[in-house]
Write a protein that holds these residues in place. Structure first.
Motif, PDB file in Angstrom:
ATOM      1  N   GLY A 110      55.764 -12.796   8.511  1.00 50.38           N
ATOM      2  CA  GLY A 110      55.292 -13.877   8.959  1.00 50.38           C
ATOM      3  C   GLY A 110      53.888 -13.402   9.824  1.00 50.38           C
ATOM      4  O   GLY A 110      53.115 -14.175   9.798  1.00 50.38           O
ATOM      5  N   SER A 111      53.904 -12.199  10.351  1.00 49.30           N
ATOM      6  CA  SER A 111      52.409 -11.755  11.031  1.00 49.30           C
ATOM      7  C   SER A 111      51.533 -11.519   9.893  1.00 49.30           C
ATOM      8  O   SER A 111      50.520 -11.816  10.189  1.00 49.30           O
ATOM      9  CB  SER A 111      52.728 -10.502  12.004  1.00 49.30           C
ATOM     10  OG  SER A 111      53.221  -9.440  10.893  1.00 49.30           O
ATOM     11  N   SER A 112      51.977 -11.178   8.695  1.00 47.43           N
ATOM     12  CA  SER A 112      50.818 -10.851   7.586  1.00 47.43           C
ATOM     13  C   SER A 112      50.333 -12.389   7.069  1.00 47.43           C
ATOM     14  O   SER A 112      49.167 -12.524   6.951  1.00 47.43           O
ATOM     15  CB  SER A 112      51.616 -10.312   6.281  1.00 47.43           C
ATOM     16  OG  SER A 112      51.821  -9.027   6.511  1.00 47.43           O
ATOM     17  N   ALA A 113      51.204 -13.325   7.166  1.00 45.76           N
ATOM     18  CA  ALA A 113      50.789 -14.879   6.801  1.00 45.76           C
ATOM     19  C   ALA A 113      49.872 -15.259   7.939  1.00 45.76           C
ATOM     20  O   ALA A 113      48.716 -15.755   7.685  1.00 45.76           O
ATOM     21  CB  ALA A 113      52.100 -15.469   6.775  1.00 45.76           C
ATOM     22  N   VAL A 114      50.089 -14.807   9.297  1.00 52.86           N
ATOM     23  CA  VAL A 114      49.234 -15.361  10.382  1.00 52.86           C
ATOM     24  C   VAL A 114      47.837 -14.705  10.015  1.00 52.86           C
ATOM     25  O   VAL A 114      46.860 -15.367  10.406  1.00 52.86           O
ATOM     26  CB  VAL A 114      50.107 -14.910  11.856  1.00 52.86           C
ATOM     27  CG1 VAL A 114      49.039 -15.332  12.899  1.00 52.86           C
ATOM     28  CG2 VAL A 114      51.082 -16.280  11.923  1.00 52.86           C
ATOM     29  N   VAL A 115      47.913 -13.332   9.803  1.00 54.10           N
ATOM     30  CA  VAL A 115      46.674 -12.704   9.531  1.00 54.10           C
ATOM     31  C   VAL A 115      45.814 -13.350   8.433  1.00 54.10           C
ATOM     32  O   VAL A 115      44.718 -13.459   8.639  1.00 54.10           O
ATOM     33  CB  VAL A 115      46.718 -11.172   9.590  1.00 54.10           C
ATOM     34  CG1 VAL A 115      45.593 -10.134   9.087  1.00 54.10           C
ATOM     35  CG2 VAL A 115      47.274 -10.619  10.725  1.00 54.10           C
ATOM     36  N   VAL A 116      46.341 -13.378   7.327  1.00 60.23           N
ATOM     37  CA  VAL A 116      46.002 -13.974   6.208  1.00 60.23           C
ATOM     38  C   VAL A 116      45.251 -15.511   6.528  1.00 60.23           C
ATOM     39  O   VAL A 116      44.142 -15.792   6.113  1.00 60.23           O
ATOM     40  CB  VAL A 116      46.684 -14.038   5.067  1.00 60.23           C
ATOM     41  CG1 VAL A 116      45.993 -14.793   3.726  1.00 60.23           C
ATOM     42  CG2 VAL A 116      46.848 -12.507   4.613  1.00 60.23           C
ATOM     43  N   ARG A 117      45.925 -16.156   7.014  1.00 61.58           N
ATOM     44  CA  ARG A 117      45.383 -17.498   7.462  1.00 61.58           C
ATOM     45  C   ARG A 117      44.353 -17.341   8.408  1.00 61.58           C
ATOM     46  O   ARG A 117      43.273 -18.186   8.235  1.00 61.58           O
ATOM     47  CB  ARG A 117      46.470 -18.352   8.093  1.00 61.58           C
ATOM     48  CG  ARG A 117      46.227 -19.818   8.406  1.00 61.58           C
ATOM     49  CD  ARG A 117      47.180 -20.431   8.943  1.00 61.58           C
ATOM     50  NE  ARG A 117      47.841 -21.222   7.948  1.00 61.58           N
ATOM     51  CZ  ARG A 117      49.258 -21.607   7.871  1.00 61.58           C
ATOM     52  NH1 ARG A 117      49.617 -21.958   9.185  1.00 61.58           N
ATOM     53  NH2 ARG A 117      49.557 -22.151   6.899  1.00 61.58           N
ATOM     54  N   PHE A 118      44.327 -16.672   9.377  1.00 63.58           N
ATOM     55  CA  PHE A 118      43.121 -16.168  10.593  1.00 63.58           C
ATOM     56  C   PHE A 118      41.935 -15.933   9.610  1.00 63.58           C
ATOM     57  O   PHE A 118      40.770 -16.376  10.022  1.00 63.58           O
ATOM     58  CB  PHE A 118      43.632 -15.297  11.407  1.00 63.58           C
ATOM     59  CG  PHE A 118      42.502 -15.222  12.267  1.00 63.58           C
ATOM     60  CD1 PHE A 118      42.130 -15.866  13.447  1.00 63.58           C
ATOM     61  CD2 PHE A 118      41.932 -13.845  12.222  1.00 63.58           C
ATOM     62  CE1 PHE A 118      40.997 -15.576  14.293  1.00 63.58           C
ATOM     63  CE2 PHE A 118      40.873 -13.569  13.146  1.00 63.58           C
ATOM     64  CZ  PHE A 118      40.355 -14.571  14.271  1.00 63.58           C
ATOM     65  N   LEU A 119      41.910 -14.955   8.848  1.00 64.68           N
ATOM     66  CA  LEU A 119      40.945 -14.311   8.090  1.00 64.68           C
ATOM     67  C   LEU A 119      40.475 -15.165   7.092  1.00 64.68           C
ATOM     68  O   LEU A 119      39.271 -15.217   6.877  1.00 64.68           O
ATOM     69  CB  LEU A 119      41.427 -12.969   7.303  1.00 64.68           C
ATOM     70  CG  LEU A 119      41.672 -11.649   8.309  1.00 64.68           C
ATOM     71  CD1 LEU A 119      42.208 -10.618   7.522  1.00 64.68           C
ATOM     72  CD2 LEU A 119      40.410 -11.322   9.113  1.00 64.68           C
ATOM     73  N   SER A 120      41.321 -16.056   6.305  1.00 63.41           N
ATOM     74  CA  SER A 120      40.795 -17.172   5.552  1.00 63.41           C
ATOM     75  C   SER A 120      39.950 -18.124   6.048  1.00 63.41           C
ATOM     76  O   SER A 120      39.012 -18.633   5.420  1.00 63.41           O
ATOM     77  CB  SER A 120      42.001 -17.821   4.799  1.00 63.41           C
ATOM     78  OG  SER A 120      42.867 -18.159   5.374  1.00 63.41           O
ATOM     79  N   LYS A 121      40.433 -18.667   7.401  1.00 67.47           N
ATOM     80  CA  LYS A 121      39.598 -19.556   8.189  1.00 67.47           C
ATOM     81  C   LYS A 121      38.229 -19.018   8.432  1.00 67.47           C
ATOM     82  O   LYS A 121      37.116 -19.540   8.469  1.00 67.47           O
ATOM     83  CB  LYS A 121      40.387 -19.995   9.366  1.00 67.47           C
ATOM     84  CG  LYS A 121      41.369 -20.841   9.170  1.00 67.47           C
ATOM     85  CD  LYS A 121      42.188 -21.273  10.397  1.00 67.47           C
ATOM     86  CE  LYS A 121      43.155 -22.320  10.344  1.00 67.47           C
ATOM     87  NZ  LYS A 121      43.937 -22.547  11.567  1.00 67.47           N
ATOM     88  N   GLU A 122      38.367 -17.712   8.741  1.00 70.34           N
ATOM     89  CA  GLU A 122      36.732 -17.005   9.054  1.00 70.34           C
ATOM     90  C   GLU A 122      36.061 -16.940   8.089  1.00 70.34           C
ATOM     91  O   GLU A 122      34.819 -17.423   7.984  1.00 70.34           O
ATOM     92  CB  GLU A 122      37.170 -15.715   9.785  1.00 70.34           C
ATOM     93  CG  GLU A 122      37.433 -15.600  11.126  1.00 70.34           C
ATOM     94  CD  GLU A 122      37.351 -13.926  11.723  1.00 70.34           C
ATOM     95  OE1 GLU A 122      37.113 -13.325  11.118  1.00 70.34           O
ATOM     96  OE2 GLU A 122      37.658 -14.199  12.785  1.00 70.34           O
ATOM     97  N   ALA A 123      36.595 -16.714   6.771  1.00 71.69           N
ATOM     98  CA  ALA A 123      35.838 -16.298   5.554  1.00 71.69           C
ATOM     99  C   ALA A 123      35.314 -17.990   5.076  1.00 71.69           C
ATOM    100  O   ALA A 123      34.239 -18.085   4.647  1.00 71.69           O
ATOM    101  CB  ALA A 123      36.513 -16.010   4.445  1.00 71.69           C
ATOM    102  N   LYS A 124      36.087 -18.985   5.500  1.00 68.65           N
ATOM    103  CA  LYS A 124      35.449 -20.293   5.107  1.00 68.65           C
ATOM    104  C   LYS A 124      34.423 -20.881   5.995  1.00 68.65           C
ATOM    105  O   LYS A 124      33.418 -21.684   5.685  1.00 68.65           O
ATOM    106  CB  LYS A 124      36.686 -21.405   5.013  1.00 68.65           C
ATOM    107  CG  LYS A 124      37.534 -21.292   4.098  1.00 68.65           C
ATOM    108  CD  LYS A 124      38.746 -22.105   4.139  1.00 68.65           C
ATOM    109  CE  LYS A 124      39.811 -22.127   3.150  1.00 68.65           C
ATOM    110  NZ  LYS A 124      40.906 -23.234   3.276  1.00 68.65           N
ATOM    111  N   ASP A 125      34.633 -20.402   7.317  1.00 68.20           N
ATOM    112  CA  ASP A 125      33.284 -20.724   8.410  1.00 68.20           C
ATOM    113  C   ASP A 125      32.071 -20.079   8.047  1.00 68.20           C
ATOM    114  O   ASP A 125      31.044 -20.543   8.378  1.00 68.20           O
ATOM    115  CB  ASP A 125      33.881 -20.480   9.717  1.00 68.20           C
ATOM    116  CG  ASP A 125      35.152 -21.306  10.256  1.00 68.20           C
ATOM    117  OD1 ASP A 125      35.442 -22.312   9.616  1.00 68.20           O
ATOM    118  OD2 ASP A 125      35.822 -20.787  11.150  1.00 68.20           O
ATOM    119  N   GLU A 126      31.883 -19.068   7.373  1.00 70.39           N
ATOM    120  CA  GLU A 126      30.649 -18.446   7.001  1.00 70.39           C
ATOM    121  C   GLU A 126      29.985 -19.038   5.903  1.00 70.39           C
ATOM    122  O   GLU A 126      29.670 -19.811   5.399  1.00 70.39           O
ATOM    123  CB  GLU A 126      31.065 -17.058   6.615  1.00 70.39           C
ATOM    124  CG  GLU A 126      31.571 -15.984   7.771  1.00 70.39           C
ATOM    125  CD  GLU A 126      31.995 -14.853   7.291  1.00 70.39           C
ATOM    126  OE1 GLU A 126      31.645 -14.404   6.016  1.00 70.39           O
ATOM    127  OE2 GLU A 126      32.474 -13.997   8.170  1.00 70.39           O
TER     128      GLU A 126
END
Length: 116
Positions: free
Chosen positions: A100-116
């Motif tokens: 669960g925590s890995s999924a949250v981190v991946v989702r957070f990091l993938s949102k940051e990558a899309k924002d750039e």
């Protein structure tokens, strides 16, 4: 040739032990030494042949590291059986929390990558 690689490994382990003893007593010295070695290799952008030769030699015997763990399991088998429900519950819960925590981190990091 192997002595140079072995000296490098022992040097970083010794540095890790010193840092553990005087600065970070909660972390094991070999772990600190391993992190220092990895940083050193990243800075050098590669592994020299002497270190690679020693590392390859060590990696052939990794199976031996499981012998003490197996002996411990056999030695403490009655305690493990008595606490089996608690152990299995803790293992299952920790796996669920890790996924669960890995999924949250991946989702957070993938949102940051899309924002750039």
């Amino acid at each position: 040739m192997m002595i140079s690689g072995l000296v490098q490994i022992l040097l970083f382990q010794s540095l890790g032990e010193l840092i553990s003893k005087f600065l970070l007593p909660t972390l094991p010295g070999p772990v600190i030494g391993l992190v220092l070695l990895v940083f050193w290799l990243v800075l050098r952008k590669g592994i020299n042949p002497e270190l690679a030769l020693v590392a390859d030699g060590f990696s052939q015997y990794f199976g031996l590291l499981f012998v003490p763990a197996a002996v411990g399991v056999v030695l403490f088998l009655p305690q493990l059986k008595a606490n089996a429900l608690a152990i299995v519950s803790a293992l299952v819960l920790s796996v669920i929390l890790t996924i669960g925590s890995s999924a949250v981190v991946v989702r957070f990091l993938s949102k940051e990558a899309k924002d750039e």
